[in-house]
Motif scaffolding. Structure first.
Motif, short mmCIF file in Angstrom:
data_model
loop_
_atom_site.label_atom_id
_atom_site.label_comp_id
_atom_site.label_asym_id
_atom_site.label_seq_id
_atom_site.Cartn_x
_atom_site.Cartn_y
_atom_site.Cartn_z
N PHE A 257 -4.67 -47.95 -14.52
CA PHE A 257 -4.00 -47.89 -13.22
C PHE A 257 -4.84 -47.07 -12.26
O PHE A 257 -5.18 -45.92 -12.54
CB PHE A 257 -2.61 -47.26 -13.36
CG PHE A 257 -1.75 -47.92 -14.40
CD1 PHE A 257 -1.78 -47.51 -15.72
CD2 PHE A 257 -0.92 -48.97 -14.06
CE1 PHE A 257 -0.99 -48.12 -16.67
CE2 PHE A 257 -0.12 -49.59 -15.00
CZ PHE A 257 -0.17 -49.16 -16.32
N GLU A 258 -5.20 -47.68 -11.16
CA GLU A 258 -5.95 -46.98 -10.14
C GLU A 258 -5.00 -46.15 -9.29
O GLU A 258 -3.99 -46.65 -8.79
CB GLU A 258 -6.69 -47.98 -9.25
CG GLU A 258 -7.72 -48.83 -9.97
CD GLU A 258 -8.96 -48.07 -10.36
OE1 GLU A 258 -9.21 -47.00 -9.74
OE2 GLU A 258 -9.66 -48.52 -11.27
N LEU A 259 -5.35 -44.89 -9.09
CA LEU A 259 -4.52 -44.04 -8.23
C LEU A 259 -4.82 -44.29 -6.76
O LEU A 259 -3.98 -44.04 -5.91
CB LEU A 259 -4.73 -42.57 -8.58
CG LEU A 259 -4.28 -42.18 -10.00
CD1 LEU A 259 -4.61 -40.73 -10.28
CD2 LEU A 259 -2.80 -42.43 -10.18
N GLY A 260 -6.01 -44.77 -6.48
CA GLY A 260 -6.36 -45.25 -5.14
C GLY A 260 -6.05 -44.28 -4.02
O GLY A 260 -6.82 -43.37 -3.73
N GLY A 261 -4.87 -44.48 -3.37
CA GLY A 261 -4.54 -43.73 -2.16
C GLY A 261 -4.50 -42.23 -2.35
O GLY A 261 -4.66 -41.48 -1.40
N ALA A 262 -4.27 -41.76 -3.59
CA ALA A 262 -4.34 -40.32 -3.83
C ALA A 262 -5.79 -39.91 -3.80
O ALA A 262 -6.62 -40.44 -4.54
CB ALA A 262 -3.72 -39.97 -5.18
N ASN A 263 -6.12 -38.99 -2.96
CA ASN A 263 -7.51 -38.63 -2.69
C ASN A 263 -8.05 -37.77 -3.82
O ASN A 263 -8.27 -36.58 -3.67
CB ASN A 263 -7.60 -37.89 -1.35
CG ASN A 263 -9.03 -37.73 -0.88
OD1 ASN A 263 -9.90 -38.45 -1.34
ND2 ASN A 263 -9.26 -36.81 0.02
N THR A 264 -8.24 -38.39 -5.01
CA THR A 264 -8.62 -37.62 -6.19
C THR A 264 -10.04 -37.89 -6.67
O THR A 264 -10.52 -37.21 -7.54
CB THR A 264 -7.66 -37.95 -7.34
OG1 THR A 264 -7.73 -39.34 -7.62
CG2 THR A 264 -6.25 -37.57 -7.00
N GLY A 265 -10.68 -38.90 -6.15
CA GLY A 265 -11.97 -39.29 -6.68
C GLY A 265 -13.06 -38.29 -6.37
O GLY A 265 -13.01 -37.53 -5.42
N ALA A 266 -14.10 -38.32 -7.20
CA ALA A 266 -15.22 -37.42 -6.98
C ALA A 266 -15.94 -37.72 -5.68
O ALA A 266 -16.52 -36.84 -5.05
CB ALA A 266 -16.19 -37.53 -8.17
N SER A 267 -15.88 -38.99 -5.24
CA SER A 267 -16.59 -39.36 -4.02
C SER A 267 -16.00 -38.70 -2.79
O SER A 267 -16.64 -38.59 -1.76
CB SER A 267 -16.55 -40.88 -3.85
OG SER A 267 -15.20 -41.34 -3.76
N SER A 268 -14.75 -38.25 -2.88
CA SER A 268 -14.11 -37.61 -1.73
C SER A 268 -14.54 -36.17 -1.57
O SER A 268 -14.19 -35.53 -0.59
CB SER A 268 -12.59 -37.66 -1.91
OG SER A 268 -12.21 -36.85 -3.01
N GLY A 269 -15.23 -35.65 -2.56
CA GLY A 269 -15.61 -34.25 -2.50
C GLY A 269 -14.51 -33.32 -2.95
O GLY A 269 -14.62 -32.11 -2.85
N ALA A 270 -13.42 -33.88 -3.48
CA ALA A 270 -12.29 -33.07 -3.92
C ALA A 270 -12.58 -32.45 -5.27
O ALA A 270 -13.33 -32.97 -6.08
CB ALA A 270 -11.04 -33.93 -4.00
N ASP A 271 -11.95 -31.30 -5.50
CA ASP A 271 -11.98 -30.69 -6.82
C ASP A 271 -11.04 -31.47 -7.72
O ASP A 271 -9.84 -31.56 -7.45
CB ASP A 271 -11.55 -29.22 -6.70
CG ASP A 271 -11.56 -28.51 -8.04
OD1 ASP A 271 -11.93 -29.15 -9.05
OD2 ASP A 271 -11.18 -27.33 -8.09
N ALA A 272 -11.56 -32.04 -8.82
CA ALA A 272 -10.73 -32.88 -9.68
C ALA A 272 -9.56 -32.12 -10.25
O ALA A 272 -8.48 -32.68 -10.46
CB ALA A 272 -11.58 -33.48 -10.80
#
Length: 746
Positions: A257-272
């Motif tokens: 299941f892709e979480l998609g809209g939750a800005n969790t991916g590494a590409s966003s620069g977010a801390d996982a």
């Protein structure tokens, strides 16, 4: 909530009816029938007391019910059982000495409740029938994880990267530590008892099916941040780096299941690690929250439906969300509150205050209730699916704890001597020495001050009949069994004696008077045997003796601790060696050692184990765990180090010779480089030495009618250039093959 004394109105009657319907619903074919009956009994008690004195009050001591939870109080070193329907503390257990002030975690599954001291690694089992935590085992490390489910319980060591199965009844190890091949994350146990362990560095999740390690399931790229959740009892892994959620089986991934809209991916620069996921949910919907942005995803792993929302956050320190009914509860650990998001209204609801200060909040959804606990204070709460909050005071003192011998409280059942629906308000429990069925209370006293004689002589009380002592409780100790029992009801006995000891056992004392203390110690016997005892009450005046029911079987020993002084001695030349150890302190009976190392697990009653045919130049771990008929203790770990020891040796066949000797990058002169050389030694005036690390077979060489295929791998310090040169030199000039202390390189 505080009790109110008032006449029950329609709302109260409706609520009682709703509770009854909910309890009977638990008797569905797929549910726990015993649990359902307990819930109905609890509702009956609640209805009875509500009609008498108002909702939430009762004149009797509530019993432990399965529709409840154990909540820890780290500061006090206690764990309290709370009734889910009332929010009342109905039992309390003092944890073993040394746990007070330490953070503890509670694991419940398979009918057992276990508590882990996260600072010391000690595991204790809660005995709900006696409200004690006497059974414990020390695993001797901080930062362990304790998980249980089905008939299995495990201790996971994130530092050593091992998993050890433990006996949930004895708390002792049920097998040796198993190497995971990496550093594990937080593990979970599913409804079948399968353990799931994430290995982020490998991108895998390792299942342990029926206690045995199975093939790892590939779930992500190596190095991705992985978090496990039990959704409706089934394992789900969230790849927080790739913003993907996967449902698992022991044979592989059964859904992604892709979480998609939750800005969790590494590409966003977010801390996982800012993506928050609970370790378990009561249904198939998994709530996922990005703490930095407030992005909330509710993903149903069965229907594949997903709800996304945004929760207003302002930089709070948030914990993992939990879903109950239509509401999502998010712990705000910076304020001691629960943030609430109502999915039916698509809007935040009023926050719920739990504590008055910042701190960690533990959340658990179980049996349609949300439990919230501040382990560092008295504050806790239970919330139902309608959002009703019941406050919990864990530090209350007017609750049962550490029951006396003979008293018995049961979780998931009905205590002996108590009606199934609980005692009605105003009923008096007979005292310890009252005859069965008696209800002691004050009576008229003709000699009381200010009273007038009635002119009648009161009748003497009826003679009390001899009674039997309570069934003994047996506690295994090192070389002994301690027997405790409840005094007999009715007539006062002359003394108590113990019955059932074997010829090689001694009992202290010979007898116990009517005032106690009510405990015997039985020394001796065999650890391989189990013993049961009865207590006999002897009466004076020709009255017959009364014998108790037999005790449970017990052994005069306890599971051994960890072996001591583990060492490894390699054989000459390497390729193996012997692991030796000393027995645990105070070990009883025949002790068997499980040795887990290269090639698997071996068992022995000796204090050593020998390994052969191993490759030199390797370092592997070995663990040794001691066990006897009572169980197994902690393991001791050490290294099997087969790194060849270096030896100082003289250069040969190079005296009175000005020709240098080559040092090669490979054990051959063909196709190998020459990183350096040993200078010639004209006249033989210099004693040239080198540090030989090991020897290896290579190109065959001949010099002065001497032939060899061995080469020495060594480091030579060149005095002319003041530099170490490492490489291979033909054994014609080192003769390492003649030195038994020089090992083969592999």
């Amino acid at each position: 909530m505080p009790a109110e004394t008032r006449t029950p109105g329609p709302q109260l009657r409706q609520r009682c009816a709703a509770l009854t319907i909910a309890a009977w619903a638990r008797l569905r074919p797929t549910g726990n029938r015993v649990t359902g009956y307990v819930a109905v009994g609890a509702v009956g008690a609640l209805i009875g007391t509500s009609l008498a004195v108002g909702a939430g009050a009762s004149g009797s001591r509530p019993r432990l019910a399965d529709i409840g939870a154990w909540l820890a109080s780290s500061e006090k070193g206690e764990i309290a059982h709370v009734h889910g329907l009332t929010g009342a503390v109905d039992g309390k257990v003092v944890l073993p000495a040394g746990m007070a002030g330490h953070r503890v975690s509670v694991a419940r599954g398979g009918g057992s409740t276990l508590v882990l001291d996260e600072q010391t690694g000690r595991v204790a089992r809660i005995d709900a029938s006696q409200l004690t935590a006497g059974q414990s085992a020390d695993y001797g490390a901080a930062g362990l994880q304790l998980v249980s489910g089905g008939a299995y319980a495990y201790v996971v060591d994130p530092v050593r990267g091992t998993v050890r199965r433990i006996d949930p009844a004895l708390t002792t190890a049920a097998g040796p530590a198993v190497d995971l091949g990496g550093k594990p994350g937080a593990a979970v146990v599913d409804q079948e008892g399968t353990l799931w362990v994430p290995l982020a560095e490998r991108g895998t999740v390792v299942p342990f099916v029926k206690g045995r390690k199975s093939t790892a399931v590939k779930v992500a790229e190596p190095g991705h941040d992985l978090v496990l959740t039990l959704a409706d009892g089934r394992p789900v892994v969230t790849d927080r780096t790739a913003a993907v959620l996967k449902a698992l089986t022991a044979t592989g991934v059964r859904g992604t299941f892709e979480l998609g809209g939750a800005n969790t991916g590494a590409s966003s620069g977010a801390d996982a690690s800012d993506t928050l996921v609970p370790t378990s949910t009561d249904g198939s919907v998994v709530p996922v929250l990005v703490g930095r942005s407030g992005d909330l995803v509710l993903l149903d792993v069965l229907s594949r439906h997903t709800v996304r929302a945004r929760v207003p956050v302002q930089g709070q320190r948030l914990g993992a969300p939990q879903l109950l009914g239509k509401r999502v509860y998010i712990p705000d650990e910076s304020t001691g509150r629960l943030l609430v998001y109502d999915t039916s209204l698509a809007a935040p609801a009023e926050p719920v205050r739990i504590t008055e200060s910042a701190g960690e909040l533990e959340l658990l959804v179980r049996d349609g209730l949300l439990w919230v606990n501040d382990p560092d204070s008295a504050h806790a709460a239970v919330i139902d699916a309608d959002g009703e909050v019941r406050r919990i005071g864990k530090y209350g003192t007017e609750v049962p704890s550490a029951l006396e011998p003979g008293e018995r409280w049961v979780e998931d059942g009905v205590p002996t001597g108590f009606p199934a629906a609980g005692l009605p308000s105003g009923t008096v429990t007979p005292g310890a020495n009252a005859p069965a069925g008696g209800t002691p209370g004050p009576g008229p006293d003709p000699q009381a001050p200010g009273g007038e004689p009635t002119g009648t002589v009161p009748s003497p009380p009826p003679a009390q009949e001899p009674g039997a002592p309570g069934a003994p409780q047996a506690e295994s100790r090192m070389g002994a069994i301690r027997i405790t029992f409840a005094e007999a009801l009715g007539a006062t006995p002359r003394r108590y004696v113990l019955k059932g000891q074997a010829p090689d056992q001694t009992v202290t004392p010979d007898g116990i008077g009517p005032d106690g203390p009510f405990a015997f110690e039985v020394k001796g016997g065999s650890c391989e045997e189990q013993y049961s005892f009865t207590v006999v009450a002897e009466y004076a005046g020709g009255k017959p003796s009364k014998e108790s029911a037999p005790s449970a079987l017990a052994r005069p020993c306890v599971a051994p601790g960890a072996p001591r002084e583990l060492t490894f001695t390699p054989t000459q030349g390497g390729h193996g060696g012997t692991v030796t150890w000393q027995p645990p302190q105070g070990a009883n009976g025949t002790v068997t050692y499980a040795v887990n190392g290269p090639g698997g697990t071996a068992e022995t009653t000796e204090l050593s184990h020998t390994y052969k045919n191993m490759k030199n130049g390797t370092v592997t771990w070995v663990t040794v765990m001691a066990g006897n008929a009572a169980g197994s203790g902690a393991a001791v770990s050490g290294k099997i180090d087969l790194t060849p020891p270096s030896q100082e040796m003289a250069i040969v066949n190079n005296t009175a010779n000005s020709t240098p000797v080559g040092i090669r990058s490979l054990p051959t002169t063909v196709g190998s480089g020459r990183p350096g050389e040993i200078p010639g030694n004209p006249g033989g005036h210099l004693t040239q030495v080198t540090t030989v690390h090991c020897k290896v077979e290579g190109q065959e060489q001949t010099y002065n009618d001497e032939t060899t295929k061995f080469w020495a791998y060594h480091t030579f310090h060149h005095p002319g250039i003041d530099k170490d040169i490492t490489g291979y030199t033909s054994d014609l000039f080192v003769n390492s093959r003649a030195n038994p202390d020089v090992w083969e390189c592999e």
